[in-house]
Design a protein around this motif. Structure first.
Motif, PDB file in Angstrom:
ATOM      1  N   ILE A  57       0.842  -1.199   0.000  1.00 32.27           N
ATOM      2  CA  ILE A  57       0.000   0.000   0.000  1.00 32.27           C
ATOM      3  C   ILE A  57       0.875   1.246   0.000  1.00 32.27           C
ATOM      4  O   ILE A  57       0.658   2.183  -0.790  1.00 32.27           O
ATOM      5  CB  ILE A  57      -0.940   0.001   1.224  1.00 32.27           C
ATOM      6  CG1 ILE A  57      -1.989  -1.111   1.082  1.00 32.27           C
ATOM      7  CG2 ILE A  57      -1.637   1.357   1.376  1.00 32.27           C
ATOM      8  CD1 ILE A  57      -2.771  -1.384   2.350  1.00 32.27           C
ATOM      9  N   ASN A  60       2.659   1.731  -3.451  1.00 37.06           N
ATOM     10  CA  ASN A  60       1.766   2.236  -4.492  1.00 37.06           C
ATOM     11  C   ASN A  60       1.451   3.714  -4.298  1.00 37.06           C
ATOM     12  O   ASN A  60       1.475   4.507  -5.241  1.00 37.06           O
ATOM     13  CB  ASN A  60       0.466   1.429  -4.519  1.00 37.06           C
ATOM     14  CG  ASN A  60       0.598   0.119  -5.258  1.00 37.06           C
ATOM     15  OD1 ASN A  60       1.384  -0.002  -6.184  1.00 37.06           O
ATOM     16  ND2 ASN A  60      -0.171  -0.881  -4.854  1.00 37.06           N
ATOM     17  N   TRP A 285      -5.475  -0.995  -2.788  1.00 38.87           N
ATOM     18  CA  TRP A 285      -4.124  -0.452  -2.924  1.00 38.87           C
ATOM     19  C   TRP A 285      -3.039  -1.497  -2.661  1.00 38.87           C
ATOM     20  O   TRP A 285      -1.863  -1.267  -2.968  1.00 38.87           O
ATOM     21  CB  TRP A 285      -3.927   0.714  -1.949  1.00 38.87           C
ATOM     22  CG  TRP A 285      -4.632   1.962  -2.345  1.00 38.87           C
ATOM     23  CD1 TRP A 285      -5.820   2.419  -1.865  1.00 38.87           C
ATOM     24  CD2 TRP A 285      -4.194   2.926  -3.316  1.00 38.87           C
ATOM     25  NE1 TRP A 285      -6.157   3.608  -2.478  1.00 38.87           N
ATOM     26  CE2 TRP A 285      -5.174   3.946  -3.371  1.00 38.87           C
ATOM     27  CE3 TRP A 285      -3.077   3.033  -4.139  1.00 38.87           C
ATOM     28  CZ2 TRP A 285      -5.068   5.052  -4.213  1.00 38.87           C
ATOM     29  CZ3 TRP A 285      -2.972   4.125  -4.982  1.00 38.87           C
ATOM     30  CH2 TRP A 285      -3.950   5.123  -5.012  1.00 38.87           C
TER      31      TRP A 285
END
Length: 309
Positions: A57, A60, A285
């Motif tokens: 997460i 990204n 995510w």
């Protein structure tokens, strides 16, 4: 014939499935609301950190949304796995889930076009993303009289996959696996004037390069290709989870105009990005959507839809 996985891998997959299935069955014994809250907590506080989801997460977000404050990133590291856990248990709670969805009224400017296409027996492609719980939209569309099928990708664990797919099909069916046969069956189903649901927000190494959050994102162009070949209506539908954690708002947007494959594929990405920016905690995510490190290395050819049937 593919090589048989080593015993250690098969044993590990068996054990993971046994533990996971047992936990799911135990949680299904709880009332619906507490069941979902527990699933969210378990994924957010235990499985998320153990699986490396928080790391992905953060990677990204750093790549496509670097201006997001660190405090917001930390919140998403909890909220995103929480939503994943709820989605999984909702999938295994098909009867109660569908009953709750049946009480919803969709909103948005595309409802009339969606229902008129059904009446006129026009093929429909519902596009969404791993946002909120996409299965809520699939359930509601089915309950509005559509024959709706969905394209899915098998889980990597061969012991977990059968009951996972069975749970997906219990919400609405048919389901079409991402195999050559499954894709051909899906195209045939679409051509008969039915509805199919496709989530194109995954990385495809040989996909069309369009932007997503301002970065190149290889994306399957098959939605636009199918729409143009079979005059299918392309309707973005999003199921946003509400603050109580168990209810949804289902938005049906205007159909994407037919133009050319790249313009339509970009429009699909743009629409999803808009929804994610409004509610970033509801998107997946934790999956590898961009893979910038493979931009010059990955030459694999992902299976494309056979639209010749």
């Amino acid at each position: 014939m593919a090589d048989k996985p080593p015993f250690s891998q098969r044993a590990g997959n068996w054990l993971l499935n046994a533990v996971g299935r047992s936990v799911i069955l135990m949680m299904l014994a709880l009332p619906y609301g507490p069941r979902m809250h527990l699933a969210g907590w378990l994924f957010a506080r235990v499985l998320g950190p153990l699986s490396g989801a928080r790391k992905r997460i953060k990677q990204n977000l750093a790549y496509v949304w670097p201006e997001l404050p660190a405090s917001e990133v930390d919140k998403l590291c909890i909220a995103v796995p929480d939503n994943i856990g709820r989605c999984l248990l909702e999938q295994y709670s098909a009867r109660e889930f569908n009953e709750r969805v049946s009480k919803l009224a969709p909103i948005g400017p595309g409802i009339t076009a969606l229902d008129e296409a059904r009446v006129n027996n026009r093929p429909i492609i519902v596009v969404s993303g791993h946002f909120g719980n996409c299965h809520a939209a699939r359930s509601l569309i089915m309950q509005r009289g559509h024959k709706i099928g969905a394209l899915y990708r098998d889980m990597s664990n061969p012991y977990f996959n059968p009951h996972y797919v069975e749970a997906l099909a219990a919400i609405a069916s048919p389901m079409f696996g991402r195999t050559r046969r499954g894709m051909a069956e899906m195209v045939k189903f679409l051509r008969q004037g039915n509805t199919v649901a496709i989530l194109p927000d995954q990385y495809y190494s040989s996909g069309m390069i369009v932007n997503f959050f301002g970065k190149p994102a290889p994306t399957a162009s098959s939605v636009a290709e199918l729409a143009l070949k079979y005059d299918a209506l392309v309707v973005p539908v999003y199921s946003r989870r509400l603050k109580d954690g168990i209810s949804f708002e289902i938005l049906v947007e205007d159909p994407i105009p037919h133009s050319d494959v790249k313009t339509m594929t970009q429009a699909i990405n743009d629409g999803l990005e808009e929804q994610i920016r409004k509610s970033p905690e509801q998107w997946l995510w934790s999956h590898k959507r961009w893979k910038p490190e493979r931009a010059h290395l990955d030459k694999r050819k992902d299976m494309k839809l056979d639209i010749s049937v």
